[in-house]
Design a protein around this motif. Structure first.
Motif, PDB file in Angstrom:
ATOM      1  N   GLN A 157       0.817  -1.207   0.000  1.00 62.71           N
ATOM      2  CA  GLN A 157       0.000   0.000   0.000  1.00 62.71           C
ATOM      3  C   GLN A 157       0.857   1.266   0.000  1.00 62.71           C
ATOM      4  O   GLN A 157       0.439   2.313   0.452  1.00 62.71           O
ATOM      5  N   SER A 158       2.102   1.166  -0.494  1.00 68.40           N
ATOM      6  CA  SER A 158       2.985   2.324  -0.474  1.00 68.40           C
ATOM      7  C   SER A 158       2.484   3.438  -1.378  1.00 68.40           C
ATOM      8  O   SER A 158       2.767   4.608  -1.147  1.00 68.40           O
ATOM      9  N   ASN A 159       1.732   3.086  -2.443  1.00 76.14           N
ATOM     10  CA  ASN A 159       1.229   4.124  -3.337  1.00 76.14           C
ATOM     11  C   ASN A 159       0.208   5.024  -2.660  1.00 76.14           C
ATOM     12  O   ASN A 159      -0.005   6.160  -3.072  1.00 76.14           O
ATOM     13  N   PHE A 189     -13.313   1.454   1.390  1.00 80.79           N
ATOM     14  CA  PHE A 189     -12.445   2.262   0.543  1.00 80.79           C
ATOM     15  C   PHE A 189     -11.002   1.751   0.576  1.00 80.79           C
ATOM     16  O   PHE A 189     -10.314   1.780  -0.446  1.00 80.79           O
ATOM     17  N   ASN A 190     -10.555   1.265   1.738  1.00 84.32           N
ATOM     18  CA  ASN A 190      -9.211   0.695   1.816  1.00 84.32           C
ATOM     19  C   ASN A 190      -9.088  -0.546   0.948  1.00 84.32           C
ATOM     20  O   ASN A 190      -8.063  -0.773   0.289  1.00 84.32           O
ATOM     21  N   THR A 191     -10.163  -1.357   0.923  1.00 83.89           N
ATOM     22  CA  THR A 191     -10.140  -2.547   0.076  1.00 83.89           C
ATOM     23  C   THR A 191     -10.102  -2.173  -1.399  1.00 83.89           C
ATOM     24  O   THR A 191      -9.368  -2.778  -2.201  1.00 83.89           O
ATOM     25  N   ILE A 192     -10.872  -1.152  -1.768  1.00 78.98           N
ATOM     26  CA  ILE A 192     -10.858  -0.697  -3.162  1.00 78.98           C
ATOM     27  C   ILE A 192      -9.481  -0.165  -3.542  1.00 78.98           C
ATOM     28  O   ILE A 192      -8.952  -0.446  -4.633  1.00 78.98           O
ATOM     29  N   ASN A 193      -8.856   0.598  -2.638  1.00 82.90           N
ATOM     30  CA  ASN A 193      -7.521   1.113  -2.916  1.00 82.90           C
ATOM     31  C   ASN A 193      -6.498  -0.008  -3.053  1.00 82.90           C
ATOM     32  O   ASN A 193      -5.607   0.048  -3.909  1.00 82.90           O
ATOM     33  N   ARG A 194      -6.643  -1.034  -2.227  1.00 83.77           N
ATOM     34  CA  ARG A 194      -5.717  -2.154  -2.320  1.00 83.77           C
ATOM     35  C   ARG A 194      -5.879  -2.893  -3.648  1.00 83.77           C
ATOM     36  O   ARG A 194      -4.899  -3.313  -4.269  1.00 83.77           O
ATOM     37  N   LEU A 195      -7.104  -3.045  -4.093  1.00 78.96           N
ATOM     38  CA  LEU A 195      -7.341  -3.683  -5.388  1.00 78.96           C
ATOM     39  C   LEU A 195      -6.761  -2.847  -6.531  1.00 78.96           C
ATOM     40  O   LEU A 195      -6.204  -3.386  -7.494  1.00 78.96           O
ATOM     41  N   GLN A 196      -6.893  -1.531  -6.422  1.00 79.94           N
ATOM     42  CA  GLN A 196      -6.309  -0.666  -7.446  1.00 79.94           C
ATOM     43  C   GLN A 196      -4.790  -0.811  -7.496  1.00 79.94           C
ATOM     44  O   GLN A 196      -4.184  -0.826  -8.572  1.00 79.94           O
ATOM     45  N   ILE A 197      -4.188  -0.928  -6.323  1.00 80.99           N
ATOM     46  CA  ILE A 197      -2.737  -1.098  -6.277  1.00 80.99           C
ATOM     47  C   ILE A 197      -2.326  -2.426  -6.897  1.00 80.99           C
ATOM     48  O   ILE A 197      -1.359  -2.517  -7.660  1.00 80.99           O
ATOM     49  N   GLU A 198      -3.045  -3.485  -6.582  1.00 78.67           N
ATOM     50  CA  GLU A 198      -2.715  -4.796  -7.118  1.00 78.67           C
ATOM     51  C   GLU A 198      -2.928  -4.872  -8.628  1.00 78.67           C
ATOM     52  O   GLU A 198      -2.231  -5.613  -9.329  1.00 78.67           O
TER      53      GLU A 198
END
Length: 442
Positions: A157-159, A189-198
């Motif tokens: 999650q560094s991004n 929202f954290n889960t969505i951000n993590r999916l975007q990063i992956e």
């Protein structure tokens, strides 16, 4: 004839050593300059004149590891040789300048020196900020950012943190909890951000870059910790063997030198001699041989007394050596800290990641272990042993009044500091760790 030949050899050796000393600035600068040339050679041949480690050239990870290890080696040589150059230039005085002229050693041309130093700075400037980039967290006395805690758990999650940084690398002030409250839970929202990063194609490069940064931080911190231990010990041993030892032995070589530094040594020596005399008498009484005369017993006791006197004379001299060697060790330790400001910042960041990356039970276990050793119920015995050992190390008599006063005050102050740290910082950063600590302590 033999003495004159030996004297000539010693003079030649000392003269060669002195010439080597006078050439130290030139030799150190040349080695640093050659190391900078090696770095520039790698840049021109394999990176098209760009910085080593640049993403513009396609190299495999194994090849990049080779280039980076070679780069670290050359930068280390430059750093050490420039330090040696500055130190040697500092100790070259007017008498040394005259000796350089008399011995026919060419003096350093200032224009050549400035040109080499300017070239070294041009090569190393591109890499001096790499250690500073390792430090990504704020000082511990400030409130920690929840996103940094999330980084310790999920490095991918560094991004998220990068999006909260402006172009100058400064952190944008986070909003309060009332401002971040929304209709949906934040975990969604954290889960969505993590999916975007992956799903981001550049996420793999970010992970590799973060891993290399963490690896570099760990190597620097471990090496710095080892040097913090090695430098004082090595300074103590070398100064004691080659500087303090010969000076003390010169002044303590006289037979009239004091044998005992304090009354405790004298009492121990008398007790040892008394036991030896009683042992001889006891062995003579139980022996079937003819009992020796009092004169023979007195001769044996006298020989033992001379042996004990020589032993305690060496112990006293060793204690005096320890005092001056410890002073030099403290000076070397402080000097090393003053020259290692960047390493200290990297070490602080490394400890932050290690300590605050532990689980709550691990934090509680370490706190309980540390407090029980230094401020616990059995800690006074340990402090007493430590203080008596320090007194013997310096040849001082063990002042029991001071020891008892120290035990009655210092652990209490230390315990108060621990409790304040738990209440002020740990309770705010990790309340669950404080709850686990209280449950384990009960």
């Amino acid at each position: 004839m033999n003495n004159s030949g030996l004297g000539h050899k010693i003079y030649s050796y000392l003269l060669a050593t002195y010439k080597w000393y006078l050439r130290t600035p030139e030799r150190s600068l040349d080695e640093a300059y050659n190391a900078a040339l090696e770095i520039q050679k790698l840049e021109n041949e394999y990176f098209n004149g760009n910085k080593i480690g640049s993403d513009l050239t396609p190299h495999s990870s194994s090849v990049m590891d080779y280039f980076e290890s070679n780069l670290k080696k050359q930068l280390r040589i430059i750093r050490m040789r420039l330090t040696e150059f500055r130190a040697s230039r500092f100790f070259v005085n007017e008498s040394n300048q005259k000796s350089i002229k008399k011995l026919g050693i060419e003096h350093l041309n200032p224009s050549i020196v400035l040109e080499k130093l300017r070239f070294i700075d041009e090569v190393t400037t591109k890499y001096t900020s790499s250690d500073e980039d390792i430090i990504t967290r704020e000082p511990i006395d400030k409130a920690p950012d929840p996103q940094i805690e999330a980084l310790a758990v999920e490095p991918k999650q560094s991004n998220i943190i990068k999006r909260n940084l402006n172009n100058n690398g400064r952190r944008i002030q986070s909003k309060g909890k009332t401002d971040t409250t929304g209709v949906l839970p934040r975990s969604i929202f954290n889960t969505i951000n993590r999916l975007q990063i992956e799903l981001d194609p550049k996420s793999e490069q970010d992970v590799v870059q973060n891993f290399r940064k963490a690896q570099r931080r760990t190597i620097i911190s471990v090496r710095f910790l080892l040097l913090l231990i090695i430098v004082p010990i090595l300074t103590h041993q070398l100064s004691k063997a080659f500087i303090v030892g010969p000076i003390v032995n010169h002044f303590k070589s006289s037979e009239e030198a004091a044998i005992f530094l304090n009354y405790e040594m004298e009492e121990q020596a008398l007790l040892e001699l008394q036991r030896f005399e009683e042992k001889i008498k006891f062995q003579n009484l139980i022996s079937s041989n003819i009992t020796p005369s009092e004169k023979n017993i007195e001769i044996q006791v006298r020989e033992k007394a001379l042996e004990i006197a020589e032993e305690y004379r060496l112990i006293s001299a060793n204690a005096i050596k320890n005092v001056f060697a410890d002073i030099l060790s403290v000076i070397a330790f402080i000097w090393f800290l003053l020259l290692s400001k960047k390493e200290i910042a990297v070490l602080k960041d490394f400890l932050d990641h290690v300590v605050y990356g532990l689980s709550d039970s691990a934090k509680a276990f370490i706190i309980i272990l540390f407090t029980d050793i230094f401020v616990g119920f059995h800690s006074p015995h340990g402090w007493e042993v430590i203080l008596e050992g320090i007194s013997r190390h310096w040849g001082l008599p063990a002042n029991h009044d001071f020891i008892f006063l120290f035990i009655a005050t210092f652990p209490v102050i230390l315990d108060t500091i621990f409790k304040y740290w738990i209440f002020r910082y740990l309770n705010r950063i990790s309340p669950s760790a404080v709850a686990t600590y209280r449950n384990m302590n009960e």
